[in-house]
Design a protein around this motif. Structure first.
Motif, PDB file in Angstrom:
ATOM      1  N   GLU A 185       0.822  -1.207   0.000  1.00 28.37           N
ATOM      2  CA  GLU A 185       0.000   0.000   0.000  1.00 28.37           C
ATOM      3  C   GLU A 185       0.857   1.258   0.000  1.00 28.37           C
ATOM      4  O   GLU A 185       0.499   2.266  -0.636  1.00 28.37           O
ATOM      5  N   THR A 186       1.986   1.221   0.694  1.00 28.59           N
ATOM      6  CA  THR A 186       2.885   2.380   0.704  1.00 28.59           C
ATOM      7  C   THR A 186       3.457   2.642  -0.682  1.00 28.59           C
ATOM      8  O   THR A 186       3.503   3.787  -1.152  1.00 28.59           O
ATOM      9  N   ILE A 187       3.896   1.571  -1.352  1.00 25.99           N
ATOM     10  CA  ILE A 187       4.445   1.722  -2.699  1.00 25.99           C
ATOM     11  C   ILE A 187       3.374   2.229  -3.658  1.00 25.99           C
ATOM     12  O   ILE A 187       3.624   3.109  -4.495  1.00 25.99           O
ATOM     13  N   SER A 188       2.159   1.692  -3.529  1.00 22.26           N
ATOM     14  CA  SER A 188       1.076   2.124  -4.421  1.00 22.26           C
ATOM     15  C   SER A 188       0.736   3.601  -4.203  1.00 22.26           C
ATOM     16  O   SER A 188       0.377   4.304  -5.157  1.00 22.26           O
ATOM     17  N   ASN A 189       0.849   4.072  -2.963  1.00 20.00           N
ATOM     18  CA  ASN A 189       0.605   5.489  -2.702  1.00 20.00           C
ATOM     19  C   ASN A 189       1.715   6.371  -3.261  1.00 20.00           C
ATOM     20  O   ASN A 189       1.454   7.466  -3.773  1.00 20.00           O
ATOM     21  N   VAL A 190       2.956   5.886  -3.150  1.00 22.08           N
ATOM     22  CA  VAL A 190       4.099   6.699  -3.585  1.00 22.08           C
ATOM     23  C   VAL A 190       4.120   6.863  -5.103  1.00 22.08           C
ATOM     24  O   VAL A 190       4.478   7.932  -5.621  1.00 22.08           O
ATOM     25  N   ILE A 191       3.720   5.817  -5.834  1.00 21.52           N
ATOM     26  CA  ILE A 191       3.810   5.882  -7.299  1.00 21.52           C
ATOM     27  C   ILE A 191       2.582   6.531  -7.929  1.00 21.52           C
ATOM     28  O   ILE A 191       2.511   6.626  -9.161  1.00 21.52           O
ATOM     29  N   ARG A 192       1.623   6.969  -7.139  1.00 22.48           N
ATOM     30  CA  ARG A 192       0.405   7.537  -7.715  1.00 22.48           C
ATOM     31  C   ARG A 192       0.659   8.762  -8.595  1.00 22.48           C
ATOM     32  O   ARG A 192       0.111   8.833  -9.699  1.00 22.48           O
ATOM     33  N   PRO A 193       1.455   9.744  -8.180  1.00 26.59           N
ATOM     34  CA  PRO A 193       1.678  10.884  -9.085  1.00 26.59           C
ATOM     35  C   PRO A 193       2.378  10.489 -10.364  1.00 26.59           C
ATOM     36  O   PRO A 193       2.094  11.033 -11.438  1.00 26.59           O
TER      37      PRO A 193
END
Length: 224
Positions: free
Chosen positions: A146-154
């Motif tokens: 979930e952290t990785i998915s949040n970081v790559i959103r932009p």
């Protein structure tokens, strides 16, 4: 060959070391405000219907406690769709085909959402890292995912818009460059194909603008 092909996306027009091609981003400032100073017409009615429809949809995604946030995303949608359509005209620079513009739109949005969420709804943000019903053994892995998915959103927002705009333009350019060496019998087929691709690119311009605005709205709704 590849250098000539990708040169259509190169902002190479300079005056006093300033890239003039980027001025195409501000063409809308000369056209859109005129609609607010003339009598009601079909274009203004269409614009109002689109704005009202987007407002209702974004309000449903964000919630009733919007405080005018829906109009911010409507403005973002209009800005992106206008630049996408401007790129379909000959000799007009497509700003949305560059990561420097799309990342400028996506990164501040994501940073503002994350800062607001972690500062004001810290417990809610921690709850998002572990989906409900996750076994205790998988919780560390889910937090990482979930952290990785949040970081790559932009990055995904910016790359999705840029890649879709570049792909259609490259295909149109490749087919257009073959017209000089193509027999005259096949020119009609080429023209029909180009018109079909141009129609597809117009649809892609609308869809990608809508996707960018909707995903930004969904990201903002997660921090409330």
């Amino acid at each position: 060959m590849m250098t000539n092909l990708f040169s259509i996306f190169d902002p190479s027009t300079y005056i006093f070391n300033l890239s003039i091609n980027w001025l195409s981003v501000f063409i809308g400032l000369l056209i859109i405000p005129n609609y607010f100073w003339i009598s009601t017409n079909r274009i203004l009615l269409l614009y109002n219907n689109i704005t009202l429809g987007l407002h209702k949809e974004f309000k449903m995604l964000i919630g009733n406690n919007t405080h005018g946030l829906t109009f911010f995303f409507i403005s973002l949608f209009i800005f992106i769709i206008f630049n996408n359509f401007m790129g379909l005209f000959p000799y007009i620079f497509t700003g949305t085909s560059h990561l420097s513009l799309t990342l400028t739109l996506a990164l501040p949005l994501w940073l503002s959402f994350m800062m607001f969420g972690w500062l004001n709804h810290t417990q809610h943000m921690f709850m998002h890292l572990v989906p409900q019903g996750t076994p205790a053994v998988l919780m560390p892995f889910m937090v990482c995912i979930e952290t990785i998915s949040n970081v790559i959103r932009p990055g995904t927002l910016a790359v999705r818009l840029t890649a879709n705009m570049i792909a259609g333009h490259l295909l149109l350019t490749l087919l257009g460059n073959t017209g000089n060496t193509m027999p005259s019998i096949l020119l009609s087929v080429l023209i029909i194909t180009q018109l079909a691709l141009l129609t597809l690119e117009a649809a892609v311009a609308v869809i990608q603008s809508y996707v960018f605005a909707v995903l930004s709205t969904l990201y903002s709704s997660e921090v409330n």
